[in-house]
Structures are given as C-alpha cells and as structure tokens.
Design a protein around this motif. Structure first.
Motif, PDB file in Angstrom:
ATOM      1  N   GLN A  60      42.850 -81.337 -31.734  1.00 52.36           N
ATOM      2  CA  GLN A  60      44.250 -81.073 -32.015  1.00 52.36           C
ATOM      3  C   GLN A  60      44.474 -79.563 -32.022  1.00 52.36           C
ATOM      4  OE1 GLN A  60      46.438 -83.433 -32.181  1.00 52.36           O
ATOM      5  NE2 GLN A  60      45.053 -85.194 -32.366  1.00 52.36           N
ATOM      6  N   PRO A  61      45.686 -79.107 -31.661  1.00 51.22           N
ATOM      7  CA  PRO A  61      45.982 -77.667 -31.692  1.00 51.22           C
ATOM      8  C   PRO A  61      45.952 -77.133 -33.122  1.00 51.22           C
ATOM      9  CG  PRO A  61      47.983 -78.929 -31.293  1.00 51.22           C
ATOM     10  CD  PRO A  61      46.842 -79.898 -31.195  1.00 51.22           C
ATOM     11  N   ALA A  62      45.548 -75.880 -33.263  1.00 47.83           N
ATOM     12  CA  ALA A  62      45.425 -75.265 -34.589  1.00 47.83           C
ATOM     13  C   ALA A  62      46.728 -75.309 -35.397  1.00 47.83           C
ATOM     14  CB  ALA A  62      44.934 -73.829 -34.450  1.00 47.83           C
ATOM     15  N   PRO A  63      47.930 -75.092 -34.797  1.00 48.24           N
ATOM     16  CA  PRO A  63      49.153 -75.173 -35.598  1.00 48.24           C
ATOM     17  C   PRO A  63      49.368 -76.550 -36.222  1.00 48.24           C
ATOM     18  CG  PRO A  63      49.575 -73.988 -33.569  1.00 48.24           C
ATOM     19  CD  PRO A  63      48.198 -74.565 -33.440  1.00 48.24           C
ATOM     20  N   ALA A 104      43.941 -68.903 -38.736  1.00 48.21           N
ATOM     21  CA  ALA A 104      44.601 -67.695 -38.232  1.00 48.21           C
ATOM     22  C   ALA A 104      43.849 -67.125 -37.040  1.00 48.21           C
ATOM     23  CB  ALA A 104      44.698 -66.653 -39.344  1.00 48.21           C
ATOM     24  N   LEU A 105      42.532 -67.213 -37.062  1.00 51.81           N
ATOM     25  CA  LEU A 105      41.717 -66.704 -35.962  1.00 51.81           C
ATOM     26  C   LEU A 105      41.754 -67.616 -34.743  1.00 51.81           C
ATOM     27  CD1 LEU A 105      38.593 -65.544 -38.019  1.00 51.81           C
ATOM     28  CD2 LEU A 105      40.442 -64.120 -37.114  1.00 51.81           C
ATOM     29  N   ILE A 118      54.818 -71.591 -34.998  1.00 50.21           N
ATOM     30  CA  ILE A 118      54.927 -72.595 -36.061  1.00 50.21           C
ATOM     31  C   ILE A 118      53.739 -72.468 -37.006  1.00 50.21           C
ATOM     32  CG2 ILE A 118      54.943 -75.062 -36.553  1.00 50.21           C
ATOM     33  CD1 ILE A 118      57.519 -74.141 -35.335  1.00 50.21           C
ATOM     34  N   GLY A 119      52.556 -72.343 -36.416  1.00 50.02           N
ATOM     35  CA  GLY A 119      51.352 -72.247 -37.231  1.00 50.02           C
ATOM     36  C   GLY A 119      51.354 -71.040 -38.143  1.00 50.02           C
ATOM     37  N   TYR A 120      51.765 -69.880 -37.621  1.00 47.82           N
ATOM     38  CA  TYR A 120      51.772 -68.659 -38.429  1.00 47.82           C
ATOM     39  C   TYR A 120      52.798 -68.738 -39.566  1.00 47.82           C
ATOM     40  CZ  TYR A 120      48.713 -66.216 -35.139  1.00 47.82           C
ATOM     41  OH  TYR A 120      47.650 -65.826 -34.380  1.00 47.82           O
TER      42      TYR A 120
END
Length: 208
Positions: A60-63, A104-105, A118-120
């Motif tokens: 799955q994507p990090a966000p 974050a990395l 979105i993730g940040y």
C-alpha cells in the motif's frame, strides 16, 4: 482473501460511520451515548483491524498507511483516555512517532489516490497528537480531571479520519478534497465541541 478483507472493511466502515453519529450528537454519559458508543467501538475495531491487515500483508502507498496509523492511534487513544495513564500510553506514543518518522522518509511512495500531500498533512496532525500525549505525565493531575475531553476529541478525530479515508476511496475523482474535506470538518467539529464544553463549564462555575 484480499477481496474479502476489503468487503468486510467497507461494510464495517459504513456501519461505523452511521453508528458514530449517535455518540457524537448525544449527551455524554447518557445511556444512549454509552450504548451507541460501544457499538461504534465494535464496528470501528473491525474497520481498523481490516485496514491494518490490508497495509501489513498487501503493498500500500505510504500516505494510506499514514491515514491508517492516524485513525488507529486516535481510536485507541480515545479508549485509553477512559483509563489511568501508565507506561503503555508512553510506549504507544513513542512507537507512533517512530512510525511517523519512517513514513516521512517513504512518503514519496504515493499514487494518484493517495498523494504525498495527504500523507504529510496527516503526519503533521498526528505528530502534534503524540507530542501532546507524551506531555500528559507532566500535568497528570490536571489531565485526570479533564480526561473525558481527551476521550471525546480523540474519538471524534477517529470518526472523521474514517470518513476521510472512506470518502477518498469511494470518490477518487473528488480527490484531494474528498479526503481533505472530512478532515477539515472534523477539526472544526472538535474545536466547536471543545468551545461548547468550556463555555458550559464556565457557566457552571459562575453559577456555583
């Protein structure tokens, strides 16, 4: 198995979003609030359990992982606020901060549905939550008197985090606003609920 997990996640999510409105809108401590609150907890546990299975066993994507972490932390933290603070709360906050750093990395690992932006934004919000939780032992006595506020705000945050993830996934053409709008509404709701509570407490103090 992945399809079954998704279908269970969606069904439980719809139930949680419907049930979650009742404890949000009913008087805290009332019988109806407690009953619907525990029903929301049951549905929410299934929602987040399926989400954790999804991000753990399927790429799955990090966000999206960030969104799952945020909803889970607020959900568990809201329930933990009903108890006395202990080392488990500190360990949970530290582990969450560590996960935030790792995500974050890796936030560049996004896609059209879950962009890094979105993730940040979720990461910043959750980091503030965890830093607040880590500060609670420094003012433990005061927090104990107002922990019901902590419970209410975190469960409200968890509810709107679920709404954000659900609407974002079900209405991809509306992104990023289909994800951001529920989060913004949730933040405004939390501020309004806190304002109402403080106003009522002030009136009671004056009356006393």
């Amino acid at each position: 198995m992945h399809t079954l997990n998704i279908l269970t996640h969606i069904a439980a999510g719809c139930a949680a979003l419907a049930l979650g409105l009742f404890p949000l809108l009913t008087a805290k401590g009332s019988r109806w609030h407690r009953l619907t609150g525990w029903l929301f907890v049951a549905a929410g546990t299934l929602v987040l359990g399926c989400a954790v299975i999804g991000v753990t066993f399927f790429p799955q994507p990090a966000p999206l992982i960030m969104a799952t972490l945020s909803a889970s932390y607020q959900f568990i933290g809201g329930l933990r606020a009903l108890k006395r603070l202990n080392y488990l709360d500190t360990l949970m906050a530290l582990a969450t901060l560590g996960a935030c750093l790792w995500l974050a990395l890796n936030m560049h690992n996004g896609n059209a549905s879950w962009p890094p932006m979105i993730g940040y934004s979720i990461l910043g919000f959750l980091s503030l939550f965890t830093l607040y939780d880590l500060s609670r032992p420094l003012w433990r006595a005061t927090w104990m008197r107002g922990r019901h506020i902590d419970h209410g705000l975190k469960m409200t945050g968890a509810y709107f985090a679920m709404a954000s993830a659900g609407l974002g996934n079900l209405w991809p053409t509306g992104q990023p606003w289909s994800q951001l709008a529920p989060s913004l509404i949730g933040l405004v709701t939390m501020i309004l609920l806190l304002g109402i509570h403080l106003s009522e407490k002030r009136r009671m103090d004056i009356a006393a």
